[in-house]
Design a protein around this motif. Structure first.
Motif, PDB file in Angstrom:
ATOM      1  N   PRO A 209      18.766  71.569  25.068  1.00  0.00           N
ATOM      2  CA  PRO A 209      19.836  72.465  24.593  1.00  0.00           C
ATOM      3  C   PRO A 209      20.805  72.898  25.693  1.00  0.00           C
ATOM      4  N   GLN A 210      20.310  73.164  26.882  1.00  0.00           N
ATOM      5  CA  GLN A 210      21.174  73.658  27.946  1.00  0.00           C
ATOM      6  C   GLN A 210      22.088  72.570  28.501  1.00  0.00           C
ATOM      7  N   LYS A 211      21.774  71.301  28.247  1.00  0.00           N
ATOM      8  CA  LYS A 211      22.537  70.205  28.836  1.00  0.00           C
ATOM      9  C   LYS A 211      23.366  69.433  27.812  1.00  0.00           C
ATOM     10  N   PHE A 212      23.405  69.913  26.571  1.00  0.00           N
ATOM     11  CA  PHE A 212      24.103  69.169  25.521  1.00  0.00           C
ATOM     12  C   PHE A 212      24.776  70.151  24.579  1.00  0.00           C
ATOM     13  N   GLU A 213      26.059  69.958  24.370  1.00  0.00           N
ATOM     14  CA  GLU A 213      26.815  70.790  23.430  1.00  0.00           C
ATOM     15  C   GLU A 213      26.976  70.005  22.135  1.00  0.00           C
ATOM     16  N   PRO A 214      26.284  70.418  21.053  1.00  0.00           N
ATOM     17  CA  PRO A 214      26.384  69.641  19.818  1.00  0.00           C
ATOM     18  C   PRO A 214      27.740  69.798  19.136  1.00  0.00           C
ATOM     19  N   THR A 215      28.339  68.666  18.819  1.00  0.00           N
ATOM     20  CA  THR A 215      29.545  68.607  17.993  1.00  0.00           C
ATOM     21  C   THR A 215      29.323  67.473  17.009  1.00  0.00           C
ATOM     22  N   TYR A 216      30.149  67.406  15.993  1.00  0.00           N
ATOM     23  CA  TYR A 216      30.013  66.321  15.025  1.00  0.00           C
ATOM     24  C   TYR A 216      30.191  64.970  15.704  1.00  0.00           C
ATOM     25  N   GLU A 217      31.160  64.880  16.607  1.00  0.00           N
ATOM     26  CA  GLU A 217      31.423  63.619  17.310  1.00  0.00           C
ATOM     27  C   GLU A 217      30.226  63.232  18.181  1.00  0.00           C
ATOM     28  N   ALA A 218      29.625  64.213  18.871  1.00  0.00           N
ATOM     29  CA  ALA A 218      28.450  63.935  19.704  1.00  0.00           C
ATOM     30  C   ALA A 218      27.280  63.473  18.835  1.00  0.00           C
TER      31      ALA A 218
END
Length: 202
Positions: free
Chosen positions: A81-90
């Motif tokens: 969680p601390q190293k990844f920002e969830p977005t629809y594109e991701a």
């Protein structure tokens, strides 16, 4: 007499202290603390249940393109969680390239046709490992019919799919074995008939 005065003062002091605990502000603060503790315990239980079921939940704020993932989704996707920002594109970039069009079409249809979707697809983890997930989602629309939010779940079904494939292969082999046995039996009967006719002809 002095002792009675001292005890009377002590009782009065205790009444003042206890009245603070009966005040509406104290009760409200106590209730808030109690509710916060209950929410914390509920969140821990939900997190544990999701981990055990290998089922995570997500919530996509479509208007602001913000995506919330539960801890279990990060685990399923092999991310921190601390190293990844969830977005629809991701998210789409994590979907296996061969399944990406199917997933995008399912989401688009849910948004345009205003219906939930339920699909199985593959994802690729950062280390290259492939997993199979079962995804369910439903959108929320504003008064004008424009999608504002989509919420759903992702469940890792990799092991279940492997087991299903192994059972399918085993049944297929069993069917081939039965077919081969039936052919051998028929061939044996035909051969016996020919051998019987040959011995009569002699």
């Amino acid at each position: 007499m002095a002792e009675i005065d001292r005890l009377t003062r002590r009782v009065a002091a205790l009444e003042v202290e206890s009245s603070a605990y009966r005040s509406p502000k104290f009760k409200k603060d106590s209730e808030l603390l109690s509710n916060a503790e209950e929410l914390k315990i509920t969140a821990l239980r939900l997190n544990e249940a999701q981990r055990l079921a290998r089922l995570g939940s997500w919530d996509w704020d479509i208007v602001n393109n913000r995506l919330y993932w539960s801890d279990e989704i990060y685990r399923i996707f092999g991310l921190e969680p601390q190293k990844f920002e969830p977005t629809y594109e991701a998210f789409l970039n994590s979907v296996h390239p061969d399944d990406r069009g199917f997933v995008q079409k399912s989401v688009d249809e849910a948004l345009t046709l205003k219906r939930p979707y339920e699909i199985d697809h593959r994802i690729t983890l950062p280390n290259g490992t492939e997993r199979i997930v079962h995804e369910k989602a439903e959108a929320t629309f504003d008064a004008g019919g424009k999608p504002t939010r989509m919420a759903g779940t992702v469940q890792d079904i990799t092991e279940r799919k492997k087991t299903e494939d192994e059972l399918f292969k085993a049944k297929k082999l069993e069917s081939i074995g039965e077919l081969a046995g039936g052919i051998a039996h028929d061939f044996n009967n035909l051969l016996m008939g020919i051998l019987g006719n040959v011995s009569i002809a002699k």
